[in-house]
Each structure stands twice: as C-alpha cells, then as structure tokens.
Design a protein around this motif. Structure first.
Motif, short mmCIF file in Angstrom:
data_model
loop_
_atom_site.label_atom_id
_atom_site.label_comp_id
_atom_site.label_asym_id
_atom_site.label_seq_id
_atom_site.Cartn_x
_atom_site.Cartn_y
_atom_site.Cartn_z
N TYR A 87 0.85 -1.19 0.00
CA TYR A 87 0.00 0.00 0.00
C TYR A 87 0.88 1.24 0.00
O TYR A 87 2.08 1.17 0.28
CB TYR A 87 -0.89 0.04 1.24
N GLU A 88 0.28 2.37 -0.30
CA GLU A 88 0.99 3.63 -0.27
C GLU A 88 -0.02 4.69 0.14
O GLU A 88 -1.19 4.61 -0.23
CB GLU A 88 1.54 3.94 -1.68
N TRP A 89 0.41 5.66 0.93
CA TRP A 89 -0.49 6.77 1.22
C TRP A 89 -0.53 7.69 0.03
O TRP A 89 0.48 7.93 -0.61
CB TRP A 89 -0.03 7.54 2.47
N LYS A 90 -1.71 8.24 -0.23
CA LYS A 90 -1.80 9.20 -1.33
C LYS A 90 -1.45 10.58 -0.79
O LYS A 90 -2.32 11.34 -0.41
CB LYS A 90 -3.22 9.20 -1.90
N TYR A 91 -0.14 10.83 -0.76
CA TYR A 91 0.32 12.09 -0.16
C TYR A 91 -0.34 13.29 -0.80
O TYR A 91 -0.82 14.20 -0.13
CB TYR A 91 1.83 12.25 -0.35
N ALA A 92 -0.35 13.30 -2.10
CA ALA A 92 -0.85 14.48 -2.81
C ALA A 92 -2.29 14.76 -2.43
O ALA A 92 -2.69 15.89 -2.16
CB ALA A 92 -0.72 14.27 -4.32
N LYS A 93 -3.08 13.68 -2.36
CA LYS A 93 -4.49 13.85 -2.04
C LYS A 93 -4.66 14.34 -0.60
O LYS A 93 -5.47 15.23 -0.32
CB LYS A 93 -5.19 12.51 -2.24
N GLN A 94 -3.86 13.76 0.30
CA GLN A 94 -3.93 14.20 1.69
C GLN A 94 -3.60 15.68 1.80
O GLN A 94 -4.29 16.45 2.48
CB GLN A 94 -2.93 13.41 2.54
N LEU A 95 -2.56 16.08 1.07
CA LEU A 95 -2.12 17.48 1.09
C LEU A 95 -3.21 18.39 0.57
O LEU A 95 -3.53 19.45 1.13
CB LEU A 95 -0.86 17.59 0.24
N LEU A 96 -3.78 17.96 -0.54
CA LEU A 96 -4.83 18.75 -1.18
C LEU A 96 -6.01 18.95 -0.23
O LEU A 96 -6.54 20.04 -0.07
CB LEU A 96 -5.30 18.02 -2.44
N TYR A 97 -6.39 17.85 0.44
CA TYR A 97 -7.53 17.94 1.36
C TYR A 97 -7.23 18.88 2.52
O TYR A 97 -8.09 19.65 2.93
CB TYR A 97 -7.90 16.53 1.89
N THR A 98 -6.01 18.81 3.06
CA THR A 98 -5.70 19.71 4.17
C THR A 98 -5.77 21.16 3.71
O THR A 98 -6.24 22.03 4.44
CB THR A 98 -4.30 19.45 4.76
N GLN A 99 -5.33 21.39 2.46
CA GLN A 99 -5.40 22.76 1.93
C GLN A 99 -6.85 23.20 1.83
O GLN A 99 -7.22 24.30 2.26
CB GLN A 99 -4.75 22.82 0.54
N LEU A 100 -7.69 22.34 1.26
CA LEU A 100 -9.09 22.68 1.04
C LEU A 100 -9.83 22.88 2.36
O LEU A 100 -10.74 23.68 2.47
CB LEU A 100 -9.78 21.59 0.22
N LEU A 101 -9.38 22.12 3.35
CA LEU A 101 -10.11 22.13 4.63
C LEU A 101 -9.47 23.06 5.65
O LEU A 101 -9.74 22.99 6.83
CB LEU A 101 -10.17 20.71 5.20
N LYS A 102 -8.61 23.91 5.12
CA LYS A 102 -7.86 24.82 5.99
C LYS A 102 -8.79 25.52 6.99
O LYS A 102 -8.53 25.58 8.19
CB LYS A 102 -7.15 25.85 5.14
N ASP A 103 -9.90 26.04 6.46
CA ASP A 103 -10.79 26.85 7.30
C ASP A 103 -11.40 26.02 8.42
O ASP A 103 -11.46 26.43 9.57
CB ASP A 103 -11.91 27.46 6.45
N ARG A 104 -11.86 24.80 8.01
CA ARG A 104 -12.47 23.93 9.02
C ARG A 104 -11.47 23.60 10.13
O ARG A 104 -11.82 23.61 11.30
CB ARG A 104 -12.93 22.62 8.38
N ILE A 105 -10.25 23.37 9.72
CA ILE A 105 -9.22 23.06 10.71
C ILE A 105 -8.99 24.26 11.60
O ILE A 105 -8.84 24.15 12.82
CB ILE A 105 -7.91 22.63 10.02
N GLY A 106 -9.02 25.44 10.97
CA GLY A 106 -8.85 26.69 11.73
C GLY A 106 -9.93 26.82 12.79
O GLY A 106 -9.65 27.07 13.96
N GLU A 107 -11.16 26.55 12.37
CA GLU A 107 -12.30 26.64 13.32
C GLU A 107 -12.09 25.70 14.50
O GLU A 107 -12.35 26.05 15.64
CB GLU A 107 -13.59 26.21 12.61
N LEU A 108 -11.63 24.53 14.13
CA LEU A 108 -11.50 23.48 15.14
C LEU A 108 -10.59 23.89 16.28
O LEU A 108 -10.84 23.63 17.45
CB LEU A 108 -10.94 22.21 14.46
N ILE A 109 -9.51 24.56 15.91
CA ILE A 109 -8.53 24.88 16.96
C ILE A 109 -8.61 26.34 17.39
O ILE A 109 -7.81 26.81 18.20
CB ILE A 109 -7.09 24.56 16.48
#
Lengths: 302, 469
Positions: free
Chosen positions: A78-100
């Motif tokens: 198996y391999e982690w899909k780094y690019a996809k993980q990175l992309l999601y964190t970028q897209l979800l930046k705001d939600r993550i911001g809210e969380l913390i």
C-alpha cells in the motif's frame, strides 16, 4: 471447493489445461491446507497459466503481483496518497482553523488535531497495491506472485510475513486481517536461490517440460484444428530439439506457437524447408538457430 | 502410517535433504488429507511438502521407491507366480472356511488367503526386532531372512495345511485335484518366503544408499581436485554453479546497498513540485560502481589436467556471470579462450580449452615464458579495474621463472589472486617456484578441494570486491 484430486484434474481439463496427477495433487492440498504453492521450472511450461486457470475454475478474481528488481512494500502492499492528503488539508484549511480556534494552549490544539487523525489516515487515502487488495477483498481471490526470484531477498522476507498470517499491519490503521484466505501461487524461474523460510512455508511444485504423450495432449487440446499426424510430428521434433544442447530449449508455449503457425500455413507434414522457415517460432537465439539447422536431418528423422 | 512417514523423513534427512519439523508436520497433515489409496498422489503429496529444491527430487524418488513399495505390482506378481489355478482354489478355500467351519490359525489364514499388502505388513512386523539395523552386507541377507522366517510358527501352519487337506479328502476330491491344491498352498508359502527375502534385500539397499549418499557428499568436498572421476566432475558442476550464483548475489546486494549517498537536489526539487514545493520524497545520488573486470589465466598442462578441468568450469561460469571476463590458458604458449567459452556450452568449451586451443600441449609447463608473453602482448589492455585470477601449481620444470614479468603485470592491475591446486607443503620444493611469484600476488591460496574453493570464493566476494580496492 474441490472434492478430490480427480476433481481438480477434471476441472483443469475442462478449462483446457492439462494438469498432471502431481500438479492436481498440489493444487488440491494447497486449497485444503491453506498453503501457498511455489512453482518452479523453466520458462514457458505453464506456471503462470496454472494460476490463471485456477482462478478461472474456482470463479475467483485473479490478483497479480509481478515482481522485478527494486520492487518494494510501497508498490506491493500500500501507499499513502500524499498528494491527495495534502490537497484535502489545503481545502479544509478553514475547518481546521475553526476546530482549533478556541483552543486555550498549543498542546491543546495539537491534541485536537491529533483527534482528527482518522479523517486523514483512512482507507480513503490509501492506494491499495496487489497484496493489500488480495487480503482486503470481500470475495475470495487467487493471488499470483509472479517471478518472485526477480525481487530482492528483503522483499521475500517481507512477503513471508504476509503469507504466514495473511494479515498486514498498517501503522496508522492497525492490523488488516484477510477476510478470506486467498489461494496463493508463487512462480520462480530459479534465477536465484529463494530463502529457506519461504520454501518451508510453501508447497513446492516443480514443473518440467512435459513427456511426449502429455505434450501431444496439450497441443491437441490447445490447437484443435491441427491434423493428428502433424501434431505427433511436431511433438517428436520438439522433443529432439530439446535434447540438443541449446541456450534456451523450446518450451511448451513455443511448441504451441509453432503448431499454430504450421496450421496457418496449412501444413500437412514436416519437411526440412518448412521447418527451417518457421524455426524462429521455436528457437529464439541466433546460435541456437544455427545449431538446430545443422542438426535438421536428425530432428526430422522418424 | 505416520510412523512410517517419519521414518522415511529420517532417511531423507540422512541423505542430506534439509527438512524442518514444520515441513514434517505438513507432510503428515497433507497425507492425511489425500489418503493412501493412490500411490502417485501420495508420492506427489510427500514431494510437495518435503522437497523444496528441484535437484533433490531425484534422491527423493529413489528413496521413496525403496521405502514405499508398489503394492499393486506386488499383488500382481504373486498372482502371476500362482498361475490361473489361483482363483478357483481360492474360492474353494473360502467356501471351506465359511461353510464347513474350518478353523485356522491367524497366520495360516493370512498366508493362505491374504492380500499382498497384509503379508507385507506381517513381514515388516516380524522384521521389527530381528536386529535388521545390523544388516550391512549382501552376505547377511540369507541370515536375516531366516531370522524373520523363524518368527513365524511354521509347525502350526503345516498342521493347518494337513487339516485343510484332510477336510478336502473327506469331501471326496480325487487325488489329482488334491495334488493341485497342495501344490497351490505350497506355492503360496514359497511366495511368502520370497517376500521376506525381498524385504531384507530392500532394507539392505536402503541402508547402503543412506551410507553411500552421505559418503559421497562428505568425501567429494575434501577430495583433491586432480583425483576426480568423470561422474564426480559432473556432480561438481552443480557446486560450481552455486558458487557462481553466490558471487552474483553478493555483488547485487552490494550494489543496492550503495544506493545511499549524497542528496540529489535536482530530482528532489523536481518531485517536490507535485507537493506544492514540499520535499516529501528525497532522492539520493547513486554512486556508480565499476563492474569487476576479470582476467583468468589457467594452467592446462598434463600434470594438473583434472584440476584444470575443474578450474575451467569455474572460469566458464564466471564468464557467464560477468560481462567483462577474459580467459586465457597456457602450457608454455599462452592463448585466449574467451571467444570459445562464450560460444560453446560448458563441456565443449572445456574440452576445447584442454585439447584444441592454439597452444602446444606436449611441452612442459613454463610459467615464466607464459607470463613474459602475456606481459608483451596484453600489458596495454590492463588497467586498475582489472583483477587477475591465476590458476596453476607453479611447477615450472626448472625453467626461468621470469618473476619480473608478473611484477610488471601487477603494477598495471588492481590485484592478482593465485589459486594453487597443490598443497601448501609442496610450495618451493622441487621445481615449484611459488615463493618467487607470491610477492607479486595479493592473495595466494591453496585450492585443492571443492571445500577450499568454496572458502576462496566467499573470501573473494567478501574481502576483495567489497573492500572496493
């Protein structure tokens, strides 16, 4: 799945694969004991074909892992899909911001993000390679690990672990256990000694060039349009060519190719000119070609 | 049956097959899975679980046939010996037992009516404490057969036979028929005795095989190379092939280990672009390692004929494994055989090098002359990547050793390794000039036996090329 050794043999035959008693016994045992089969033998005697046919007659999907030098866990398991993980964190930046946002301290914020680990390390972001998909599959499969001798010894050790428990541990996700024990077939061309551990784990099957009668049966089965007399002549010639000291003696797959090309040429019998012009189907090295041409009258002698 | 299989495994182990306890358990489980009905299936089952090297299959086959005899064939053999009378008389006997209440001893019952397999089991049981483990020579076969026969109570059997005959007589059979039946019963007894003898003979064969196999393996690797018979040479071929593969494996491993090194900035940055400039994957520069360049020089004079046949096998395998190997042979004239080795299969290549290379085979070996010729013609083509592998006994027949030539060659190459098929005690005695050449060599090894050759090859791989000199 199989009632008896005879049952295996018959089902292989129905799927147009001539399995000797030895082959059928090993396949039967493998299924009963849940053990991988390690098949060794010269190239082109039907090692890979055996696995394919096995998948066919058991109605299971075939998952194939082709080994090569440099194959590693990332490509096999198996391999982690780094690019996809990175992309999601970028897209979800705001939600993550809210969380913390209302976290009182830095350690607190870190803990909150850590709590969301599961979101980013889940099967969604895991690209499954053959071994993992064989283990994870909802229906039982046939797993073919082709040319294991081409991979490095380290990979073999890793494979051993997978094959002994049929489970894989992905650190972020925990242990993934096989829902069904797959039928595993490993093939090797003996380019390298395999480790004792792996051999011990597997049932061992050595497939050599078939005996004349068996080869005739194979040709008649696979090339049904060939005239009976020509088929026996082909087998006799191939057997004699194998006895010559060649760098790469013709295998079953080559004799089938040859038989097919003779049928296309509408041949009824073998003669020197015909053999010479079609010899490239059978012999693949320049030096071997010359050798066979030199011994042609011996090869064609009744 | 499990015991029987375990005993069989013990024999395989004694024949030097490596079988682990887990494999033995597999064999038991697997044979329980398929049963014993079909001999071929049973054999395939044991082979699949116990034999993991295709080269061991032949040994397995032989021991299997000694161990598990073909009961069907045996039964048919008995039938044939008894003739067509068999079925009818058998019928008669069956009727006597069933209808007329004939009571027979268990043993007689077995002998008169039993199947081949039951008889075999009885014999095996009888042989169990007959001291068969002391069986070693063919002359003992008779003695041990008798010993097993004595285990059976023959007087009871004879009494029973008389009983049968009396009953038949009372039934009013005519003397002709009676004679035929008596004849039949005696034939059966005889067949049983023959089976006992066969059992003992097979046991002997099994033992001899065990011993023999072990002996060959042990002795071969300690036997001087020049004393090998053609058959042994053939066995050696396998060993050499293994050694060659070992070299290749070790080299490949090293090349992989060298894949760590300095950062490859260009590739790392290029890949980081797909992660938005974050260097998620780091690439390292691969250091390129030179391929070993090897020149082998082999003495093919008459005195070392067998040793060099063997050495040439090594040379041929080396040449097949590595792309940059050049091979030379000499007696006093030196000639290159690279081309011939590349063209011919191993047997023919070696024959050619020993008989047909352009050197004079009838003169006496002259290392000095060969070295000076080699220095004259090949010096230009040598470089610091080249390793020279010398194979010869350095017996110079009192010719001028011309050690300067070897020194000159040494200066141009990475190193010289000398393998001497003669014992170290002989170096420097008589016409041996080994001490004069030794200073120019980086490694001088006695290489008299296959065992020593194995050590040398391991050494070469581990120290010579690994050190990267």
């Amino acid at each position: 799945m199989f009632d008896s050794v005879e049952d295996v043999q018959q089902r292989f035959k129905n799927a147009r694969y001539i399995a000797s008693r030895r082959i059928s016994t090993v396949v039967y045992l493998s299924e009963r004991m849940g053990r991988p089969v390690l098949i060794e033998g010269p190239a082109g005697v039907g090692k890979t074909e055996l696995a394919k046919t096995l998948a066919d007659i058991t109605n299971r999907p075939l998952i194939r892992l082709q080994c090569y030098e440099g194959l590693d866990e990332g490509k096999a398991l198996y391999e982690w899909k780094y690019a996809k993980q990175l992309l999601y964190t970028q897209l979800l930046k705001d939600r993550i911001g809210e969380l913390i946002a209302d976290a009182p301290s830095l350690p607190d914020a870190v803990a909150r993000i850590a709590g969301q680990d599961d979101a980013f390390f889940s099967f969604r972001f895991l690209s499954q390679r053959p071994l993992l998909s064989a283990i994870q599959s909802d229906q039982p499969v046939v797993l073919l690990i082709d040319e294991i001798d081409k991979a490095e010894p380290e990979f073999e050790a890793f494979l051993l672990e997978v094959l002994s428990d049929f489970q894989v541990s992905v650190p972020e996700l925990g242990t993934v256990k096989a829902k069904h024990v797959p039928l595993v077939v490993l093939t090797s061309n003996n380019a390298r000694e395999l480790s004792d551990g792996l051999k011990r784990r597997c049932l061992h099957l050595f497939i050599d060039f078939p005996a004349p009668a068996e080869e005739l049966e194979i040709i008649r089965l696979k090339v049904p349009e060939i005239p009976a007399k020509l088929a026996s002549a082909v087998v006799a010639a191939v057997q004699k060519i194998r006895a010559l000291e060649l760098r790469k003696p013709p295998s079953v797959s080559e004799s089938l190719d040859w038989a097919r090309s003779l049928v296309i040429l509408n041949a009824q019998a073998l003669d020197a000119a015909l053999v010479e012009s079609t010899l490239t189907m059978l012999v693949k090295y320049e030096k071997d070609l010359e050798r066979v041409k030199g011994a042609l009258d011996k090869v064609l002698a009744p | 049956m499990d015991e029987r299989i375990l005993e069989f495994i013990g024999d395989l182990r004694r024949a030097e097959l490596r079988i682990s306890p887990s494999e033995a358990l597999d064999a038991l489980a697997a044979s329980a899975e398929v049963g014993l009905i079909d001999r071929e299936t049973f054999k395939a089952t044991l082979a699949a679980t116990l034999v993991k090297e295709s080269r061991d299959l032949e040994t397995f086959d032989r021991i299997f046939n000694l161990y598990f005899l073909d009961l069907q064939a045996l039964g048919e053999g008995i039938k044939k010996a008894l003739g067509p009378e068999d079925a009818r008389v058998q019928d008669l006997l069956d009727r006597l037992v069933d209808e007329d209440g004939l009571e027979l001893d268990d043993l007689t019952e077995l002998l008169m009516r039993g199947e081949g397999s039951e008889m075999e089991m009885a014999i095996r049981a009888g042989g169990q404490n007959a001291g068969l483990e002391r069986l070693m020579y063919f002359l003992q076969v008779g003695y041990f057969s008798r010993k097993i026969q004595d285990k059976f109570d023959w007087s009871t059997i004879e009494r029973d036979i008389e009983k049968i005959m009396r009953m038949l007589e009372a039934k009013g059979l005519d003397p002709g028929q009676l004679a035929r039946i008596r004849n039949y019963l005696e034939l059966r007894l005889e067949a049983f005795n023959r089976m006992i003898r066969q059992h003992v003979e097979r046991e002997l064969e099994r033992r001899a095989y065990r011993q023999g196999e072990k002996l060959t393996r042990e002795v071969l690797s300690d036997k001087p190379l020049f004393a090998l018979t053609p058959d042994e040479v053939a066995q050696m071929k396998n060993v050499v092939a293994r050694l060659a593969r070992k070299i290749k494996d070790a080299l490949a491993l090293r090349q992989r280990q060298e894949q760590r090194g300095r950062l490859d900035a260009r590739r790392t940055i290029r890949r980081s672009l797909s992660y938005g400039g974050v260097p998620m994957e780091v690439f390292l520069k691969r250091r390129h390692r030179e391929k070993p360049k090897l020149i082998t020089i082999c003495d093919v004079s008459d005195s070392v004929r067998n040793a060099s046949r063997f050495m040439l096998q090594l040379v041929w395998s080396l040449q097949e494994c590595f792309s940059r190997v050049r091979s030379f042979v000499f007696v006093s004239e030196i000639a290159e055989v690279t081309q011939a080795f590349a063209t011919y299969p191993v047997e023919r290549g070696i024959e050619w090098a020993l008989k047909a290379a352009p050197v004079d085979y009838h003169c006496r070996s002259d290392f000095g002359f060969a070295f000076s010729r080699f220095a004259n013609t090949e010096l230009e083509s040598l470089d610091r990547k080249t390793t020279i592998l010398m194979l010869g006994d350095a017996r110079n027949n009192y010719n001028d050793p011309q050690a300067w030539a070897l020194r000159l060659i040494r200066e141009r190459v990475k190193g010289i390794i000398w393998l001497n098929p003669e014992g170290q005690w002989g170096w420097g005695i008589g016409d041996s000039v080994m001490p004069m050449y030794a200073p120019s060599c980086d490694l001088v090894r006695e290489c008299r036996t296959i065992g020593q050759l194995g050590e040398v090859v391991d050494n070469l791989v581990h120290h010579w090329w690994r050190r990267g000199r």
